[in-house]
Design an enzyme around this catalytic site. Structure first.
Site, short mmCIF file in Angstrom:
data_model
loop_
_atom_site.label_atom_id
_atom_site.label_comp_id
_atom_site.label_asym_id
_atom_site.label_seq_id
_atom_site.Cartn_x
_atom_site.Cartn_y
_atom_site.Cartn_z
N PHE A 21 -24.75 8.99 -15.85
CA PHE A 21 -23.97 8.40 -16.94
C PHE A 21 -22.72 9.23 -17.21
O PHE A 21 -22.54 9.73 -18.32
CB PHE A 21 -24.81 8.31 -18.21
CG PHE A 21 -25.59 7.03 -18.33
CD1 PHE A 21 -25.09 5.94 -18.99
CD2 PHE A 21 -26.85 6.94 -17.76
CE1 PHE A 21 -25.82 4.77 -19.09
CE2 PHE A 21 -27.59 5.78 -17.85
CZ PHE A 21 -27.08 4.69 -18.52
N HIS A 138 -19.27 13.62 -19.05
CA HIS A 138 -20.48 12.87 -19.36
C HIS A 138 -20.22 11.91 -20.51
O HIS A 138 -19.54 12.23 -21.47
CB HIS A 138 -21.64 13.80 -19.73
CG HIS A 138 -22.97 13.14 -19.56
ND1 HIS A 138 -23.45 12.20 -20.45
CD2 HIS A 138 -23.91 13.24 -18.58
CE1 HIS A 138 -24.63 11.77 -20.04
NE2 HIS A 138 -24.93 12.38 -18.91
N HIS A 139 -20.78 10.71 -20.38
CA HIS A 139 -20.56 9.67 -21.38
C HIS A 139 -21.08 10.09 -22.75
O HIS A 139 -20.60 9.61 -23.80
CB HIS A 139 -21.23 8.37 -20.94
CG HIS A 139 -20.45 7.14 -21.27
ND1 HIS A 139 -19.86 6.93 -22.51
CD2 HIS A 139 -20.16 6.03 -20.54
CE1 HIS A 139 -19.24 5.76 -22.51
NE2 HIS A 139 -19.40 5.20 -21.33
N ALA A 140 -22.07 10.98 -22.80
CA ALA A 140 -22.61 11.43 -24.08
C ALA A 140 -21.58 12.22 -24.89
O ALA A 140 -21.68 12.30 -26.12
CB ALA A 140 -23.86 12.27 -23.86
N ASN A 309 -20.03 8.50 -28.98
CA ASN A 309 -19.89 7.09 -28.64
C ASN A 309 -20.05 6.22 -29.88
O ASN A 309 -20.92 6.48 -30.73
CB ASN A 309 -20.94 6.69 -27.60
CG ASN A 309 -20.66 7.25 -26.24
OD1 ASN A 309 -20.10 6.59 -25.38
ND2 ASN A 309 -21.03 8.52 -26.02
#
Length: 462
Positions: A21, A138-140, A309
Site C-alpha cells: 500500500f 506509504h499510503h498510511a 488519509n
C-alpha cells in the site's frame, strides 16, 4: 507520539506481499536550471534540508503488540537521508520505457517498516537531458491530496533555493514499551466498541436514503454504484510483479473539452480513460456488453488538515458501452453526478467511521483471507479500475533548482481492480500514471497509446 487514525492503521494492517500500500510518483526535472550546475550530492542535501517542513517524513512506525490498536508514529530527530535518497541511472536510451521499467521494479517491494516509510531515487541518464525523481511513500502517511500539499514544501517558485529560517531543535520521541502500548490500547478498544451501534445506525440510515434515491431514479444513476462490475481480462489474481506506463497531455485541451461540454475536468479524464479501455478491449475481442466501472477516491479533507488519509470512494461508469465519445462524456458526467449524490446520501464519513470500530488485527486477517488467499479474486468486483485525480500546482515550480516538467503519480492495485490510473495537473500539463500487473495487462503501454488517441478524437487532431 501520534496514534494512527483507523483508516491509516487499516492501510498498514491490510498490506500484503502481493498488494503493498504505497503511493509513487515520477517527477521529471530539467537540471539545466540548477544554479551552479546539478549534482546528486547537491540534490540530496537539498532534500535533507527540507525534511523539517514535511513532518511525516520523520515518522517511524511503532506497532502495538498483537495489533490490538492502531500503531503509533514516533518522530525521529535525525533521519539518515542516505538510507532514503539513493542514486540510480537508466540504461540507454533512457526513455519512457526504461524509466517505467525502473519504477515498476521499485513498486514491487514494500517499504522497510523499521525506517520512516518513504524513499526517493534520483534517476540520471534520462533522455532529453532530464533527471527524474521516483518517490515512494506509504499510503498510511498521507493520501494524494495531502501528498501534493506536502510536496509543495519541497518546491520553490524560482531556481534559486530560498534560505530557510533556523529550525527548532528536533525532538526524538521516546519509544514506549510493549506493555505501555497495550495499556494505551485499552481505552481505544473501549471507545471503538462504543462506536459500533451509532456507526451501524448511521450506515443503515444512509443506505436507506440511498435506496430511496435509486428507486426514484433521479438520474441514470449509478447502477454502477450498486451493481458488480463486469469481468475483464485483468479481473484475475494479481501477483507481486508490477508494470508502469505514463504520459502527459495539455491541460488546456482537457479544460477546453470540459468547458465546451459543460462538464467537469474529472468527467473528461474518466471519459478519455473509458474510451481508451474500450479501444484496448475491442482489439482483443474482450469488450463486455455492460460498461466498465471506476472506483474514484473522494477527498474528505478539510482545508488546512494535512497528514494521514481522509478518503471515501464512489463508483462511476466509464461508458465503455458507448461508441460515440461526446455521448460517452455526457453519460459519464451524468453518472458521476448521480454517484456524488449517492455518496452524499450514504454519508461520506461512513468508511472512515467503520475503520475506527475494528482493531487492525481484523483488517490484517481480512487482507490475508481476501488477498493472499485469493478470495477477493473470486468475488464479484465493485469496480474494474481505480481512477484518482489530484489537482496540482498551476505554476512553474523548481525542485532543488531543477524545473519541474511533469508529475506522473501511481497508486496501488488489488485483485479485481488490477489497473490504477492516477492523474495530476502541473502547470500546463496533466500527467497520467498507469500501474498494473504484467500477468494480467502485459501491454500496459497500449492503454497509454489509446489515451492519447482518445484525446485526439476530442480535440479534432486525429
Amino acid at each position: 507520539m501520534k496514534r494512527l487514525s483507523g483508516i491509516d492503521g487499516a492501510l498498514l494492517a491490510a498490506e500484503t506481499r502481493v498488494a503493498p500500500f504505497h503511493m509513487m510518483a515520477i517527477l521529471r526535472l530539467d537540471p539545466s536550471t540548477v544554479p551552479g550546475g546539478y549534482s546528486f550530492e547537491k540534490l540530496r542535501d537539498f532534500i535533507a534540508s527540507r525534511l523539517a517542513l514535511v513532518p511525516p517524513l520523520r515518522y517511524r512506525l511503532v506497532q502495538t503488540p498483537l495489533h490490538l490498536a492502531s500503531p503509533v508514529w514516533a518522530e525521529v530527530a535525525d533521519v539518515d537521508v542516505s538510507r532514503h535518497v539513493k542514486r540510480a541511472a537508466l540504461p540507454a536510451p533512457g526513455g519512457p520505457k526504461e524509466l517505467s521499467e525502473f519504477t515498476a521494479r521499485l513498486a514491487e517491494h514494500p517499504l522497510d517498516r523499521r525506517l520512516p516509510l518513504w524513499e526517493m531515487y534520483v534517476v540520471e541518464k534520462v533522455a532529453d537531458d532530464e533527471i527524474a525523481i521516483v518517490a515512494k511513500v506509504h499510503h498510511a502517511l498521507m493520501d494524494g491530496v495531502a501528498g501534493m500539499a506536502f510536496m509543495a514544501s519541497l518546491f520553490s517558485l524560482e531556481p534559486e533555493i530560498p534560505e530557510l529560517p533556523p529550525a527548532a531543535p528536533a525532538e526524538h520521541d521516546r519509544i514506549p514499551s510493549g506493555a505501555e502500548l497495550v495499556a494505551r490500547s485499552v481505552p481505544v478498544l473501549a471507545s471503538s466498541a462504543m462506536r459500533l451501534a451509532p456507526v451501524l445506525g448511521r450506515t443503515l440510515s444512509g443506505f436507506a436514503r440511498a435506496s430511496v434515491r435509486i428507486v426514484r431514479g433521479r438520474r441514470r444513476t449509478s447502477t454502477s454504484s450498486v451493481v458488480p462490475a463486469p469481468r475483464v481480462p485483468w479481473s484475475g489474481e494479481i501477483t507481486p510483479r508490477r508494470n508502469v506506463a505514463y504520459t502527459s497531455v495539455p491541460l488546456d485541451d482537457v479544460k477546453r473539452i470540459a468547458k465546451d461540454a459543460d462538464v467537469k475536468v474529472n468527467d473528461v479524464v474518466l471519459s478519455i480513460f473509458g474510451g481508451a479501455l474500450r479501444r484496448y478491449l475491442l482489439t482483443r475481442d474482450a469488450l463486455p456488453d455492460s460498461p466498465l466501472v471506476a472506483g474514484v477516491p473522494v477527498s474528505l479533507r478539510d482545508d488546512g488538515d494535512l497528514g494521514g488519509n481522509a478518503l471515501s470512494a464512489m463508483f462511476v461508469t466509464l461508458g465503455t458501452d458507448t461508441a460515440d465519445p461526446i455521448e460517452r462524456l455526457h453519460v459519464v458526467h451524468e453518472h458521476a453526478t448521480g454517484a456524488r449524490e449517492l455518496h452524499e446520501a450514504i454519508g461520506g464519513e461512513t468508511l472512515l467511521e467503520w475503520t475506527e470500530v475494528f482493531a487492525p488485527a481484523v483488517f490484517s486477517l481480512g487482507a490475508n483471507l481476501l488477498i493472499d488467499r485469493k478470495l477477493l479474486a473470486r468475488m464479484p468486483a465493485m469496480c474494474n479500475a481505480i481512477v484518482s485525480n489530484v489537482p496540482g500546482p498551476p505554476i512553474t515550480l523548481y525542485f532543488g533548482g531543477a524545473r519541474l516538467i511533469a508529475v506522473h503519480p501511481l497508486g496501488p492495485i488489488f485483485h479485481g481492480p488490477a489497473i490504477n490510473l492516477t492523474v495530476v495537473s502541473a502547470r500546463d500539463t496533466i500527467g497520467f500514471g498507469l500501474l498494473s500487473c504484467p500477468e494480467l495487462v502485459p501491454d500496459v503501454w497500449d492503454i497509454v497509446d489509446a489515451i492519447r488517441a482518445e484525446l485526439a478524437v476530442y480535440t479534432g487532431s486525429s
